[in-house]
Design an enzyme around this catalytic site. Structure first.
Site, PDB file in Angstrom:
ATOM      1  N   GLY A  90      -0.991  -9.899   8.338  1.00 31.43           N
ATOM      2  CA  GLY A  90      -2.373 -10.362   8.229  1.00 31.43           C
ATOM      3  C   GLY A  90      -3.419  -9.462   8.868  1.00 31.43           C
ATOM      4  CG  ASP A 135      -0.976  -3.613  -8.258  1.00 25.44           C
ATOM      5  OD1 ASP A 135      -1.561  -4.441  -7.531  1.00 25.44           O
ATOM      6  OD2 ASP A 135       0.141  -3.150  -7.984  1.00 25.44           O
ATOM      7  CG  HIS A 156      -2.123  -1.452  -4.760  1.00 27.31           C
ATOM      8  ND1 HIS A 156      -0.911  -2.124  -4.728  1.00 27.31           N
ATOM      9  CD2 HIS A 156      -1.828  -0.169  -5.070  1.00 27.31           C
ATOM     10  CE1 HIS A 156       0.061  -1.270  -5.009  1.00 27.31           C
ATOM     11  NE2 HIS A 156      -0.465  -0.081  -5.222  1.00 27.31           N
TER      12      HIS A 156
HETATM   13  C1  GAR Z   1      -1.310  -4.060   3.104  1.00 28.13           C
HETATM   14  O1  GAR Z   1      -1.089  -2.683   3.213  1.00 28.13           O
HETATM   15  C2  GAR Z   1      -1.689  -4.416   1.681  1.00 28.13           C
HETATM   16  O2  GAR Z   1      -2.474  -3.461   1.046  1.00 28.13           O
HETATM   17  C3  GAR Z   1      -0.332  -4.496   1.035  1.00 28.13           C
HETATM   18  O3  GAR Z   1       0.490  -5.110   2.003  1.00 28.13           O
HETATM   19  C4  GAR Z   1      -0.018  -4.840   3.318  1.00 28.13           C
HETATM   20  C5  GAR Z   1      -0.243  -6.161   4.024  1.00 28.13           C
HETATM   21  O4  GAR Z   1      -0.592  -5.968   5.373  1.00 28.13           O
HETATM   22  N1  GAR Z   1      -0.384  -5.244  -0.182  1.00 28.13           N
HETATM   23  C6  GAR Z   1       0.346  -4.952  -1.240  1.00 28.13           C
HETATM   24  O5  GAR Z   1       1.173  -4.064  -1.273  1.00 28.13           O
HETATM   25  C7  GAR Z   1       0.103  -5.843  -2.472  1.00 28.13           C
HETATM   26  N2  GAR Z   1       0.607  -5.233  -3.647  1.00 28.13           N
HETATM   27  P1  GAR Z   1      -1.315  -7.097   6.221  1.00 28.13           P
HETATM   28  O6  GAR Z   1      -0.500  -8.381   6.091  1.00 28.13           O
HETATM   29  O7  GAR Z   1      -1.295  -6.575   7.617  1.00 28.13           O
HETATM   30  O8  GAR Z   1      -2.725  -7.275   5.695  1.00 28.13           O
END
Ligand code: GAR
Length: 202
Positions: free
Chosen positions: A14, A153, A112
């Site tokens: 998060g 995406d 993304h």
């Molecule tokens: C982030 O890097 C986000 O861009 C990616 O997962 C991570 C979540 O981190 N999302 C994807 O890959 C979706 N396709 P977070 O929970 O610390 O925000």
């Protein structure tokens, strides 16, 4: 004017949710208000961040439902109950079908961790995206915020920012740089952009 009611969908740490909360506290999302955090996983640290900031949360797990349809109908019901008008996917790792996305046209955005159309689509999520970028040997990567439709995406791009790949990068180091230099900046900006547009339509 009323603020657009936003739900943030999460599955893990998060940090992007935190970036949204911090931006809102700084007054950078004046057109929107985070009214709900919805997690696909009850152990997500994102839920702690929501609680610490007084934001109501809900957990809805795909495996608790007999079908994708039943799972999505439950989420829609919770969104309706909370008056949600816009959804931000912030590290949400569960797939949404057309049944869900078409209920919120141009009202769902996603961050993304690559420059779409590179390293995106099925199987490209989280650290895998950065592993693929390093394996390919690109010198520039970045992040994209886009509208969400039924194509993974594949929705219209809202914002993108490039980030350099450096000698000696590991997937973890690159992930952190992309978050710091791109995701945490772009996502609150895009959230305000979309929230503002929806506000006018109220
Ligand atoms: C982030 O890097 C986000 O861009 C990616 O997962 C991570 C979540 O981190 N999302 C994807 O890959 C979706 N396709 P977070 O929970 O610390 O925000």
């Amino acid at each position: 004017m009323l603020k657009t009611k936003i739900a943030v969908f999460v599955s893990g740490g998060g940090t992007n949710l935190q970036a949204l909360i911090d931006a809102a506290k700084r007054g950078e999302i004046p057109s929107g208000e985070i009214v709900l955090v919805l997690s696909s996983n009850e152990t997500a640290y994102a839920l702690t961040r929501a609680a610490e900031n007084g934001i109501p949360s809900a957990v809805v797990k795909r495996k608790d439902f007999p079908s994708q349809l039943a799972y999505e109908e439950k989420m829609k019901e919770i969104l309706r109950e909370n008056g949600v008008e816009m959804i931000v996917l912030a590290g949400f790792m569960s797939i949404l079908s057309e049944n869900f996305t078409s209920a919120y046209p141009k009202r769902i955005i996603n961050v993304h961790p690559a420059l779409i159309p590179s390293f995106c689509g099925k199987g490209y999520y989280g650290l895998h995206v950065h592993e693929a970028a390093l394996e390919y040997g690109v010198k520039i990567t970045g992040a994209t915020v886009h509208y969400v439709n039924e194509i993974p995406d594949g929705g219209e791009i809202l914002l993108q920012k490039a980030v350099e790949v450096l000698e000696g990068d590991t997937p973890e180091i690159l992930q952190r740089r992309v978050m710091e230099q791109a995701e945490w900046i772009l996502l609150p900006k895009a959230a305000e952009l979309v929230a503002k547009g929806l506000q006018k339509g109220n």
